[in-house]
Scaffold this active site. Structure first.
Site, mmCIF file in Angstrom:
data_model
loop_
_atom_site.group_PDB
_atom_site.id
_atom_site.type_symbol
_atom_site.label_atom_id
_atom_site.label_comp_id
_atom_site.label_asym_id
_atom_site.label_seq_id
_atom_site.Cartn_x
_atom_site.Cartn_y
_atom_site.Cartn_z
ATOM 1 N N MET A 157 -50.425 -23.087 5.580
ATOM 2 C CA MET A 157 -49.419 -23.335 4.538
ATOM 3 C C MET A 157 -49.451 -24.807 4.115
ATOM 4 S SD MET A 157 -46.292 -20.795 5.327
ATOM 5 C CE MET A 157 -45.508 -21.742 6.601
ATOM 6 N N HIS A 166 -54.122 -28.152 12.533
ATOM 7 C CA HIS A 166 -54.879 -27.383 11.532
ATOM 8 C C HIS A 166 -56.357 -27.795 11.544
ATOM 9 C CE1 HIS A 166 -50.768 -27.474 9.468
ATOM 10 N NE2 HIS A 166 -51.002 -26.193 9.547
HETATM 11 P P1 AMP Z 1 -49.205 -23.031 9.292
HETATM 12 O O1 AMP Z 1 -49.711 -23.957 8.235
HETATM 13 O O2 AMP Z 1 -48.016 -23.551 10.048
HETATM 14 O O3 AMP Z 1 -49.028 -21.624 8.805
HETATM 15 O O4 AMP Z 1 -50.349 -22.961 10.379
HETATM 16 C C1 AMP Z 1 -51.650 -22.533 10.045
HETATM 17 C C2 AMP Z 1 -52.416 -22.260 11.304
HETATM 18 O O5 AMP Z 1 -52.499 -23.468 12.082
HETATM 19 C C3 AMP Z 1 -51.745 -21.212 12.201
HETATM 20 O O6 AMP Z 1 -52.752 -20.370 12.750
HETATM 21 C C4 AMP Z 1 -51.084 -22.057 13.254
HETATM 22 O O7 AMP Z 1 -50.920 -21.377 14.478
HETATM 23 C C5 AMP Z 1 -52.079 -23.191 13.393
HETATM 24 N N1 AMP Z 1 -51.419 -24.363 13.985
HETATM 25 C C6 AMP Z 1 -50.263 -24.962 13.556
HETATM 26 N N2 AMP Z 1 -49.934 -25.970 14.381
HETATM 27 C C7 AMP Z 1 -50.875 -26.015 15.351
HETATM 28 C C8 AMP Z 1 -51.087 -26.844 16.494
HETATM 29 N N3 AMP Z 1 -50.247 -27.822 16.830
HETATM 30 N N4 AMP Z 1 -52.173 -26.608 17.259
HETATM 31 C C9 AMP Z 1 -53.033 -25.599 16.944
HETATM 32 N N5 AMP Z 1 -52.892 -24.794 15.887
HETATM 33 C C10 AMP Z 1 -51.835 -24.998 15.094
#
Ligand code: AMP
Length: 281
Positions: free
Chosen positions: A31, A38
């Site tokens: 997102m 990420h």
């Molecule tokens: P989001 O943008 O929050 O939807 O996250 C996108 C992807 O990045 C999802 O698969 C999350 O689980 C992963 N993600 C977000 N924060 C972290 C983190 N601190 N460590 C590893 N993966 C992450």
């Protein structure tokens, strides 16, 4: 050079040529408001695939709280620079009308997986996640897709969705990336006030201390202990701490539980909701 697409038809045409050249496609849905968590997914994807696609789309159907959607950080220019340096090949940044020309009325059934923890406190959230991820999978048709263990329950639900819908996509779970003080990286960390940011590392510290106390405390005592530790900080308020089976996500009642055990936590830091988890067994 990373190529940026916003239209589904143009993006599909482009991906067809990549696929026809025999290249393997890896996909990282996000997102945006990207951080090193990420980027760790993107770098792994680059290492394991010929062609890396990242999507940036703040999906309205997964927000049960409209203020959260409104305030969600957006910084596409900075994101694109980070993705370029990480070696991504293509970025898909559609408008809402492109993904949802009509309302998506699909209702998924994930059994208990989406009823517990996040599912209980954020009704409709995982149904929205499944809607958008399935749409993105249909557009990108990747060989592999990368998700973070930070959103452990989401990862379990994506695996279940892939099974139910028969996608031939390998789902790769990636470890949590943390700040130097232990706070799990999250786009929402940007929204923390300075004093809430200072208190937030207590979440991971408490999870680690809890794991060290498995010999001293029963499961029930541990849950109370974690809740008390977090709530002792006036800047933090626990929403839940649960010790659950790593596959079913159902609560365990003893450390002798035959499967793996993970501790999952959600905490309010002011008006910002943070989640984290740690494998206990
Ligand atoms: P989001 O943008 O929050 O939807 O996250 C996108 C992807 O990045 C999802 O698969 C999350 O689980 C992963 N993600 C977000 N924060 C972290 C983190 N601190 N460590 C590893 N993966 C992450």
């Amino acid at each position: 050079m990373v190529q940026v697409f916003s239209r589904i038809d143009q993006f599909r045409e482009h991906l067809k040529t990549v696929r026809n050249a025999g290249r393997s496609l890896g996909f990282v849905p996000t997102m945006g408001a990207l951080h090193d968590g990420h980027i760790s997914l993107v770098e792994r994807c680059v290492a394991e695939n010929d062609y890396t696609i990242v999507s940036i789309f703040v999906n309205p159907t997964q927000f049960n709280d409209k203020n959260d959607l409104k305030n969600y950080p957006r910084m596409p220019e900075k994101d694109l620079k980070m993705l370029e340096s990480a070696g991504a090949n293509a970025v898909f940044m559609p408008d809402e009308s492109e993904i949802y020309p009509e309302p998506d009325n699909r209702v998924f059934d994930f059994g208990m997986l989406d009823k517990v923890m996040e599912g209980k406190f954020r009704p409709g959230h995982f149904n929205g996640v499944a809607q958008v991820v399935s749409k993105l999978f249909d557009i990108v048709e990747p060989h592999k897709a990368y998700f973070g263990q930070k959103d452990y329950q989401q990862l379990a639900i994506i695996r279940e969705m892939v099974k139910q819908l028969g996608y031939k996509i390998e789902i790769v779970g990636c470890p949590i990336v943390r700040e130097a003080d232990g706070l799990a990286m999250s786009s929402r960390n940007l929204l923390l006030s300075p004093e809430h940011r200072k208190s937030a590392p207590l979440i991971y510290k408490t999870l680690q201390e809890a794991r060290n106390k498995m010999d001293e405390l029963s499961v029930k005592q541990m849950i109370d202990w974690v809740e008390n530790q977090i709530n002792a900080d006036p800047n933090l308020k626990i929403e839940y701490f649960e010790l659950v089976d790593t596959n079913t996500l159902l609560p365990v009642d003893s450390w002798n539980h035959s499967g793996g055990i993970i501790g999952c936590i959600a905490v309010w830091a002011g008006s910002i909701r943070l989640i984290d988890n740690l494998i206990f067994k």
